[in-house]
Design a protein around this motif. Structure first.
Motif, PDB file in Angstrom:
ATOM      1  N   ALA A   1       1.186   2.226   0.304  1.00  0.00           N
ATOM      2  CA  ALA A   1       1.452   1.737  -0.541  1.00  0.00           C
ATOM      3  C   ALA A   1       2.065   0.179   0.206  1.00  0.00           C
ATOM      4  O   ALA A   1       2.439  -0.782  -0.577  1.00  0.00           O
ATOM      5  N   ASP A   2       3.386   1.018  -0.120  1.00  0.00           N
ATOM      6  CA  ASP A   2       4.947   0.278   0.518  1.00  0.00           C
ATOM      7  C   ASP A   2       4.369  -0.409   2.013  1.00  0.00           C
ATOM      8  O   ASP A   2       5.209  -1.243   2.226  1.00  0.00           O
ATOM      9  N   ALA A   3       4.029   0.010   2.568  1.00  0.00           N
ATOM     10  CA  ALA A   3       3.162  -0.720   3.735  1.00  0.00           C
ATOM     11  C   ALA A   3       2.785  -1.447   4.038  1.00  0.00           C
ATOM     12  O   ALA A   3       2.774  -2.259   4.706  1.00  0.00           O
ATOM     13  N   GLN A   4       2.064  -1.821   3.245  1.00  0.00           N
ATOM     14  CA  GLN A   4       1.201  -2.296   2.753  1.00  0.00           C
ATOM     15  C   GLN A   4       2.124  -3.394   1.534  1.00  0.00           C
ATOM     16  O   GLN A   4       0.796  -4.783   1.505  1.00  0.00           O
ATOM     17  N   ARG A   5       2.351  -3.134   1.478  1.00  0.00           N
ATOM     18  CA  ARG A   5       3.629  -3.984   0.119  1.00  0.00           C
ATOM     19  C   ARG A   5       3.575  -6.175   0.471  1.00  0.00           C
ATOM     20  O   ARG A   5       3.337  -6.771  -0.068  1.00  0.00           O
ATOM     21  N   THR A   6       3.985  -6.106   1.521  1.00  0.00           N
ATOM     22  CA  THR A   6       3.832  -7.613   2.356  1.00  0.00           C
ATOM     23  C   THR A   6       2.454  -8.342   2.714  1.00  0.00           C
ATOM     24  O   THR A   6       2.534  -9.670   2.578  1.00  0.00           O
TER      25      THR A   6
ATOM     26  N   ALA B   1       1.465  -9.098  -8.855  1.00  0.00           N
ATOM     27  CA  ALA B   1       1.227  -8.402 -10.152  1.00  0.00           C
ATOM     28  C   ALA B   1       0.340  -6.701  -9.522  1.00  0.00           C
ATOM     29  O   ALA B   1       0.814  -6.033  -9.736  1.00  0.00           O
ATOM     30  N   GLU B   2       0.520  -6.896  -7.951  1.00  0.00           N
ATOM     31  CA  GLU B   2       0.020  -5.941  -7.181  1.00  0.00           C
ATOM     32  C   GLU B   2       1.443  -5.130  -6.850  1.00  0.00           C
ATOM     33  O   GLU B   2       1.069  -3.688  -7.439  1.00  0.00           O
ATOM     34  N   LYS B   3       2.371  -5.764  -6.815  1.00  0.00           N
ATOM     35  CA  LYS B   3       3.859  -5.067  -6.386  1.00  0.00           C
ATOM     36  C   LYS B   3       3.826  -4.203  -6.986  1.00  0.00           C
ATOM     37  O   LYS B   3       4.556  -3.163  -7.197  1.00  0.00           O
ATOM     38  N   LYS B   4       4.014  -4.607  -8.811  1.00  0.00           N
ATOM     39  CA  LYS B   4       5.025  -4.759 -10.055  1.00  0.00           C
ATOM     40  C   LYS B   4       3.495  -3.182 -10.622  1.00  0.00           C
ATOM     41  O   LYS B   4       4.354  -1.667 -10.818  1.00  0.00           O
ATOM     42  N   SER B   5       2.115  -2.692 -10.133  1.00  0.00           N
ATOM     43  CA  SER B   5       1.129  -2.099 -10.463  1.00  0.00           C
ATOM     44  C   SER B   5       1.688  -0.595  -9.673  1.00  0.00           C
ATOM     45  O   SER B   5       1.914   0.221  -9.392  1.00  0.00           O
TER      46      SER B   5
END
Length: 142
Positions: free
Chosen positions: A118-123, A128-132
């Motif tokens: 998920a960290d790799a895809q954060r960009t 809301a998705e980042k907070k999740s």
């Protein structure tokens, strides 16, 4: 590469193997339904996870072999071997006093891997998705 001839499929009994795997898959689904097994972070779910992965791997191996791609099948066979190693580890530790800890560590490692992905895809995520993902990572650490 060209696909295997029907003669080779019979010689290597690939149709029989596919039938055995399909039968095992059906029986496993029946047991899960009858015992009302739900998703949980426990030993039974580890075994089910690797059984499901192994079923798919064997099906892929059969398809690749019948269509003339034995090298691809060997790559998947190595993954299948790794599944057996994981299962053998848990079976061998079943009576170990630290068994529950091994199971918890297994799921914690899975959660860590999910967070790394998920960290790799954060960009590519909205806020809301980042907070999740951040919340999930924090829960995994506790």
């Amino acid at each position: 590469m060209r696909p295997l001839s029907p003669e080779h499929i019979c010689r290597w009994k690939l149709n029989e193997l596919i039938g055995i795997v399909d039968s095992f898959e059906d029986k496993l689904a029946q047991i899960v339904t009858e015992q009302h097994i739900t998703v949980a972070e426990d030993y039974k779910n580890i075994l089910l996870r690797y059984a499901a992965k192994s079923i798919v791997s064997v099906q892929e191996i059969c398809i690749l072999c019948t269509h003339g791609y034995p090298d691809g099948a060997l790559g998947i066979a190595r993954s299948l071997y790794e599944h057996f190693i994981y299962i053998a580890f848990f079976i061998s530790k079943r009576n170990d006093p630290n068994f529950v800890s091994y199971v918890k560590d297994y799921f914690l490692d899975s959660e860590i891997q999910i967070c790394k992905l998920a960290d790799a895809q954060r960009t590519h995520m909205n806020e809301a998705e980042k907070k999740s993902i951040t919340d999930r990572r924090n829960n995994a650490r506790t």
